[in-house]
Design a protein around this motif. Structure first.
Motif, mmCIF file in Angstrom:
data_model
loop_
_atom_site.group_PDB
_atom_site.id
_atom_site.type_symbol
_atom_site.label_atom_id
_atom_site.label_comp_id
_atom_site.label_asym_id
_atom_site.label_seq_id
_atom_site.Cartn_x
_atom_site.Cartn_y
_atom_site.Cartn_z
ATOM 1 N N MET A 1 8.862 32.746 25.930
ATOM 2 C CA MET A 1 8.054 31.613 25.785
ATOM 3 C C MET A 1 7.842 30.566 24.821
ATOM 4 S SD MET A 1 6.114 32.396 28.198
ATOM 5 C CE MET A 1 4.849 31.305 28.076
ATOM 6 N N CYS B 1 9.463 27.039 25.919
ATOM 7 C CA CYS B 1 8.219 26.045 26.857
ATOM 8 C C CYS B 1 7.787 24.985 25.805
ATOM 9 C CB CYS B 1 7.248 26.870 27.337
ATOM 10 S SG CYS B 1 7.614 27.943 28.597
ATOM 11 N N CYS B 2 7.934 25.131 24.515
ATOM 12 C CA CYS B 2 7.237 24.052 23.655
ATOM 13 C C CYS B 2 8.523 22.781 23.452
ATOM 14 C CB CYS B 2 7.032 24.870 22.153
ATOM 15 S SG CYS B 2 6.098 25.994 22.152
ATOM 16 N N THR C 1 9.566 20.343 24.944
ATOM 17 C CA THR C 1 9.535 19.526 26.184
ATOM 18 C C THR C 1 10.508 18.531 26.415
ATOM 19 O OG1 THR C 1 8.280 18.013 24.995
ATOM 20 C CG2 THR C 1 7.110 19.608 25.535
ATOM 21 N N GLU D 1 3.901 27.996 32.354
ATOM 22 C CA GLU D 1 4.307 26.946 31.253
ATOM 23 C C GLU D 1 5.382 26.317 31.290
ATOM 24 O OE1 GLU D 1 1.174 29.886 29.839
ATOM 25 O OE2 GLU D 1 3.095 30.068 31.187
ATOM 26 N N GLN E 1 5.858 22.424 31.679
ATOM 27 C CA GLN E 1 5.920 21.225 30.449
ATOM 28 C C GLN E 1 7.384 20.853 30.271
ATOM 29 O OE1 GLN E 1 3.276 22.829 27.251
ATOM 30 N NE2 GLN E 1 3.942 24.666 28.167
#
Length: 289
Positions: free
Chosen positions: A46, A49-50, A52, A70, A73
């Motif tokens: 996960m 997903c930060c 971008t 997510e 993104q």
């Protein structure tokens, strides 16, 4: 860390075990690429997903069967590798990544593709080899910017006529399928550079001389009784294929045979004319009863 330990850690749904598998994903990589291939992953990492602004994401050779919403993104993503996993269907979130240009989906368990895939207008290269397709996914015909298509080692028997709409397509790889005849639609796709129909069940090949853009045709491992005829300069790989030098020599011999035939005709013509003249004279000299 040993593979055995990684395999055990993959079954434990904790953040600590996830770090053991993929490392500490806290900062955006300088090269805008994340490669967690062959990491025994059963869950998507996960923290990715930060990122971008991520451009390349490699998740090959894991045990993934789904992706989180997510993932949407990552709108800068251009390359996504999901090959060698356990996907039975394509997660729809992939179809929201509208900047994708290369998508690897080979060696999964896919049987169909969703129509939402047509939203990927920038897709140029699609890999679908070694899946479970028994019918060609029609949605592929909507990917108008596609340049390379790999659908080898499935159970395909025919290609849809609409495939000719893909005027940017330059190479199509169909090896290891169930074709018993050369796909007719390919004869109308003059823009193709490469055609691979290796390891099928094609017995007879049509002439490919009208495919003006063709540079390479691979047709080996078919029970064929002839080699496909191609234009000069096109490379063939398969039974009865000849090198450019051999083709040139064969063409020279063919021209020689044609010249010899013409000479024989020229030599025979006076003989036939003389014979006809003699017959006519004999008939004229014969007494009338």
């Amino acid at each position: 860390m040993g593979n055995t330990v990684k395999a055990i850690a993959a079954f434990i749904p904790s953040e600590k075990c996830q770090k053991l598998l993929v490392g500490d994903l806290k900062e955006m990589p300088i090269d805008k690429m994340v490669d967690v291939s062959s990491s025994h992953l059963r869950r998507f990492p996960m923290p990715v997903c930060c990122f971008t602004e991520l451009v390349k994401l490699y998740l090959s050779d894991n045990n993934l069967s789904g992706l989180p919403p997510e993932l949407e993104q990552l709108q800068c993503l251009q390359i996504l590798a999901l090959d060698f996993n356990r996907f039975k269907e394509l997660p729809l979130v992939v179809c929201s990544l509208q900047q994708l240009s290369i998508l690897y989906l080979g060696n999964n368990r896919l049987q169909y593709l969703p129509w939402e895939l047509s939203l990927l207008k920038e897709l140029k290269c699609l890999w679908l080899e070694t899946n479970c397709f028994s019918h060609f996914p029609d949605v592929i015909c909507e990917l108008v910017n596609l340049k390379t298509l790999h659908v080898g080692y499935n159970q395909l028997k025919v290609l849809p006529p609409r495939l000719r709409r893909l005027r940017d397509l330059r190479s199509i790889w169909l090896c290891g399928n169930q074709f018993t005849a050369f796909p007719k639609v390919l004869l109308r796709m003059h823009f193709l550079d490469v055609i691979d129909v290796d390891r099928n069940h094609i017995r007879r090949f049509p002439s490919l001389t009208r495919l003006r853009g063709l540079k390479l045709v691979i047709y080996d491992h078919n029970p064929c009784v002839n080699a496909p005829r191609v234009a000069k300069g096109v490379r063939r790989v398969g039974r009865w294929a000849m090198s450019p030098e051999e083709e040139e020599e064969e063409e020279r011999r063919r021209r020689e045979r044609e010249r010899e035939k013409e000479k024989e005709k020229e030599q025979e013509t006076p003989k036939v004319e003389q014979s006809l003249a003699t017959t006519e004279q004999v008939e004229q000299a014969a007494p009338t009863v």
